[in-house]
Design an enzyme around this catalytic site. Structure first.
Site, PDB file in Angstrom:
ATOM      1  CE  LYS A 122      10.876  -4.760  -1.592  1.00 42.69           C
ATOM      2  NZ  LYS A 122      10.942  -5.649  -2.685  1.00 42.69           N
ATOM      3  NE  ARG A 172       4.531  -4.237  -3.513  1.00 46.60           N
ATOM      4  CZ  ARG A 172       4.897  -3.988  -2.197  1.00 46.60           C
ATOM      5  NH1 ARG A 172       6.389  -3.297  -2.628  1.00 46.60           N
ATOM      6  NH2 ARG A 172       3.871  -3.874  -1.559  1.00 46.60           N
TER       7      ARG A 172
HETATM    8  C1  8Y7 Z   1       8.000  -6.870  -3.428  1.00 51.14           C
HETATM    9  C2  8Y7 Z   1       5.754  -7.209  -3.183  1.00 51.14           C
HETATM   10  C3  8Y7 Z   1       6.693  -6.474  -1.241  1.00 51.14           C
HETATM   11  C4  8Y7 Z   1       7.725  -6.838  -4.649  1.00 51.14           C
HETATM   12  C5  8Y7 Z   1       5.899  -7.702  -5.283  1.00 51.14           C
HETATM   13  C6  8Y7 Z   1       8.740  -3.765  -0.086  1.00 51.14           C
HETATM   14  C7  8Y7 Z   1       4.674  -7.716  -1.094  1.00 51.14           C
HETATM   15  C8  8Y7 Z   1       8.373  -5.351   0.762  1.00 51.14           C
HETATM   16  N1  8Y7 Z   1       8.137  -6.151  -2.143  1.00 51.14           N
HETATM   17  N2  8Y7 Z   1       5.390  -7.929  -4.038  1.00 51.14           N
HETATM   18  N3  8Y7 Z   1       5.979  -7.168  -1.782  1.00 51.14           N
HETATM   19  N4  8Y7 Z   1       7.105  -7.218  -5.120  1.00 51.14           N
HETATM   20  N5  8Y7 Z   1       4.827  -8.088  -6.439  1.00 51.14           N
HETATM   21  O1  8Y7 Z   1       9.321  -3.528   0.766  1.00 51.14           O
HETATM   22  O2  8Y7 Z   1       9.085  -6.326  -4.650  1.00 51.14           O
HETATM   23  O3  8Y7 Z   1       7.903  -3.269  -0.246  1.00 51.14           O
HETATM   24  S1  8Y7 Z   1       6.664  -6.444   0.244  1.00 51.14           S
END
Ligand code: 8Y7
Length: 272
Positions: free
Chosen positions: A215, A249
């Protein structure tokens, strides 16, 4: 214990959720988007991912929305091609949730935290898990000067309210995960405060998921572009787990799994 559709996770060790974006910007061979995503998911499972998070629409700041039909045509064939794999569907569209659950997804990862009544109804009527994420504003505009009087208190209150709301709709506590939503309407200072104090969110009584991988906050701290943020992402994942995250994640599954083995070993956990 996390009840994840037909799977159960005992949470005795942190879980790694591997990210598979079924979007043309993620795979260069646009014509074989679905097959590339399926191959990528198999690779992440081989690298030790516990869960695969499949998304057909980018929710990055400034991202352009895709139609319902396009999103369905991207994600559903990928889910159907991965039987037996614990799948999370990354969507905020109720119709995509419904089709993904029918296709075999066991978690809904909703950046809108089931605030859409139809989304709530669809998840409540199923047995899948849900990740309730905090965000401030819409993806297109959320990084325009986000302000909080007290980011920790506000994110915590939002998540507490959403946990109560989904439980009231009939979703059992062991199906719920919360997430402070790093980068979703937060400045660097807000993101750092949330990570520093992540353990506060464990008071909500459900597993905490942290998504920090690659990020922009890591870019701001290191000066690295997204393709060179793996070391920073590993550091962030380890810090998150040390501060109570039950699920991370990530894009870089193999490296994250290795790093977590070191942490688990000193914490006396098993490393199977
Ligand atoms: C997150 C996410 C994204 C996160 C959850 C990226 C879909 C942006 N970030 N879902 N999604 N938590 N639960 O840079 O931080 O991956 S998208």
């Amino acid at each position: 214990m996390l009840s994840f559709g037909s799977f159960q996770f005992d949470l005795s060790r942190p879980l790694v959720m591997g990210i598979v974006n079924v979007t043309p910007d993620s795979f260069s061979d646009g014509g074989r988007l679905g097959q590339s995503a399926i191959d990528h998911a198999h690779q992440l499972i081989a690298e030790g991912a516990d869960i695969i998070d499949i998304g057909g629409e980018s929710t990055r700041p400034g991202a352009i929305p895709v139609s319902l039909e396009e999103e369905l045509s991207r994600v559903i064939p990928v889910i159907e091609a991965l039987p037996g794999v614990p799948i999370s569907i990354d969507t905020f569209k109720p119709e995509v949730m419904r089709a993904a659950i029918l296709a075999g997804a066991q978690m809904v990862n909703d950046i809108d935290a089931l605030q859409d009544p139809l989304a709530m109804q669809i998840v409540a009527a199923s047995n899948v898990a849900v990740c309730l994420m905090h965000k401030r504003g819409a993806p297109q505009t959320m990084q325009v000067q986000p302000e909080y009087a007290d980011v920790l208190a506000e994110v915590n209150m939002f998540l507490r309210d959403r946990v109560a709301a989904v439980q009231a709709a009939g979703i059992a506590q062991d199906r719920i995960v919360v997430d402070p939503g790093f980068g979703f309407g937060k400045t660097l200072a807000h993101n750092l405060a949330l990570l520093r104090e992540l353990h506060h969110f464990t008071d909500l009584g459900v597993p905490v998921l942290a998504g920090l991988s690659r990020k922009s906050m890591l870019g701001a701290l290191t000066g690295q572009d997204a393709s060179n943020r793996m070391p920073a992402s590993i550091a962030a994942a380890i810090i998150a787990v040390q501060r109570g995250a039950a699920i991370v994640r990530v894009h870089d599954v193999r490296a994250t799994v290795d790093a977590l083995k070191i942490l688990n070993a000193i914490n006396g956990g098993c490393n199977e």
